[in-house]
Design a protein around this motif. Structure first.
Motif: not given
Length: 410
Positions: A201-220, A242-249
């Motif tokens: 839960s920790h190892e998979l959520r953290t990089p996905l959250a970082i990727n989402r933040t970086l993408l949102e920053v570039h899109l802004s 990918s986040e939905q897949l991790v949460e579902g698993l």
């Protein structure tokens, strides 16, 4: 100067389990078979001795009564209080016949009395023997009841319970020790699984959250070229998937165990929240959402039960037809509460129903690449229902669509 000799190496560890040493006299082991044989053989012997003693005393009493003369000779005349000897005449043959008949009558009465008392003694000893045998059998088999109660407690995911059976080294103690060893291994396996789920839960959520933040920053960034904007949106959608897949698993891994802490949860409230969360998506797809909700309180985890309703309603909306409908009902039946989600949609063959509950399986679609979800919704719903002691059944509707019925104990 010569080098010091190397220390002797240890012998290689055997690759097989060493054979356990058997006792010198295995037939002297106090097994259940020997104990039951001695117990019931001794009970039969004691009952036989008691019955024989009672019959002997009754027979002695009957012989004593039957050996008494039923007549007396008084002043040259034969008289009897038991038999009627008057009117037989004075001939010796008549008197002898009358006395013989009187003696036979007395002997028959003694035998009848012996038979009746023997039957009563047999009935009494049978009742005592059955009661004593029932009590002793319960005492001998009481470890089985202890093993059964522990197994039922373990079935509620209380893996810390152990039998720890004391007593003679018989088959029941061997069974209990084997069961305790199995519980130790299961507890270690479940503990490792929970630890893995937490770490994942920790190892998979953290990089996905970082990727989402970086993408949102570039899109802004308003100065980003359109090609980069389009690429960022595509990557953001992929990251969200990918986040939905991790949460579902992770949710699927947690919901495979039964729920220990239960609280009252109203399925009507759970269904209402699921309808509210999917109403916007249903309006975009042109699907009518309606419900007939009545209070139905069950004992369980509110978050997981809400996940059941949300997954079923979302699937009913996404796998639908234009201008279709979704209906959600709750019902309270004797001993159980029922949540039903019905919808219109494509025709579903009956042989495809079981495959819909498998992870990453969809109806006539590829295992990946669908924009309707990650293929874990029904698997999670089934796992959560099982964890609450219930079940979920899917039935095809006439004309297309499904009827999903969730039954939970009250």
């Amino acid at each position: 100067m010569s080098a010091a000799p190397a220390p002797p190496t240890a012998p290689p560890k055997p690759t097989w389990d060493p054979k356990q040493l058997e006792p010198p006299y295995p037939w002297l082991r106090p097994t259940i078979r020997i104990r039951l044989t001695l117990l019931y053989g001794g009970m039969f012997l004691i009952a036989g001795i008691l019955l024989l003693s009672i019959i002997y005393m009754l027979a002695a009493q009957a012989l004593h009564v039957g050996s008494e003369l039923p007549f007396k000779i008084v002043s040259g005349q034969v008289s009897s209080d038991v038999c009627n000897l008057s009117g037989e005449g004075s001939s010796p043959s008549a008197v002898n016949a009358a006395m013989n008949s009187c003696v036979n009558h007395q002997r028959q009465q003694a035998l009848d009395t012996l038979l009746n008392r023997s039957l009563l003694a047999l009935v009494g000893l049978s009742v005592i023997a059955f009661a004593f045998g029932y009590a002793m059998a319960g005492r001998v088999l009481s470890p089985l009841g202890r093993i059964t109660r522990t197994a039922r407690q373990v079935a509620g995911t209380d893996l810390s319970r152990r039998i720890e059976l004391d007593g003679p080294d018989d088959e029941l103690k061997e069974l209990a020790d084997t069961f305790d060893d199995m519980l130790d291994r299961l507890e270690r396996a479940f503990t490792a699984q929970q630890r893995f789920v937490g770490n994942a839960s920790h190892e998979l959520r953290t990089p996905l959250a970082i990727n989402r933040t970086l993408l949102e920053v570039h899109l802004s960034d308003p100065q980003a070229p359109p090609e980069l904007q389009q690429l960022g949106k595509t990557l953001l959608a992929t990251n969200e998937r990918s986040e939905q897949l991790v949460e579902g698993l992770l949710l699927l891994a947690r919901s495979d165990n039964q729920i220990i802490e239960r609280k009252p949860v109203d399925l009507a409230e759970v269904a209402s929240r699921a309808l509210d969360q999917t109403r916007g998506e249903a309006e975009e797809k042109g699907v009518e959402v309606r419900g007939e909700i009545v209070p139905a309180v069950v004992q369980g985890n509110g978050v997981l039960l809400e996940r059941i309703a949300l997954n079923l309603v979302q699937n009913a909306v996404r796998y639908n037809v234009p201008e279709g409908w979704v209906e959600v009902t709750t019902e309270l039946q004797p001993g159980q509460a029922v949540l039903v989600v019905s919808n219109t949609g494509p025709v579903v063959p009956a042989y495809e129903i079981d495959n819909l509950f498998e992870p990453f399986r969809r109806l006539r679609t590829e295992r990946t690449g669908s924009d309707k979800g990650v293929g874990l919704g029904l698997s999670i719903a089934r796992s959560v229902a099982r964890a609450h002691g219930g079940r979920i059944i899917a039935e095809p509707r006439e004309g297309g669509g499904l009827v999903m019925r969730v039954t939970l104990p009250v």
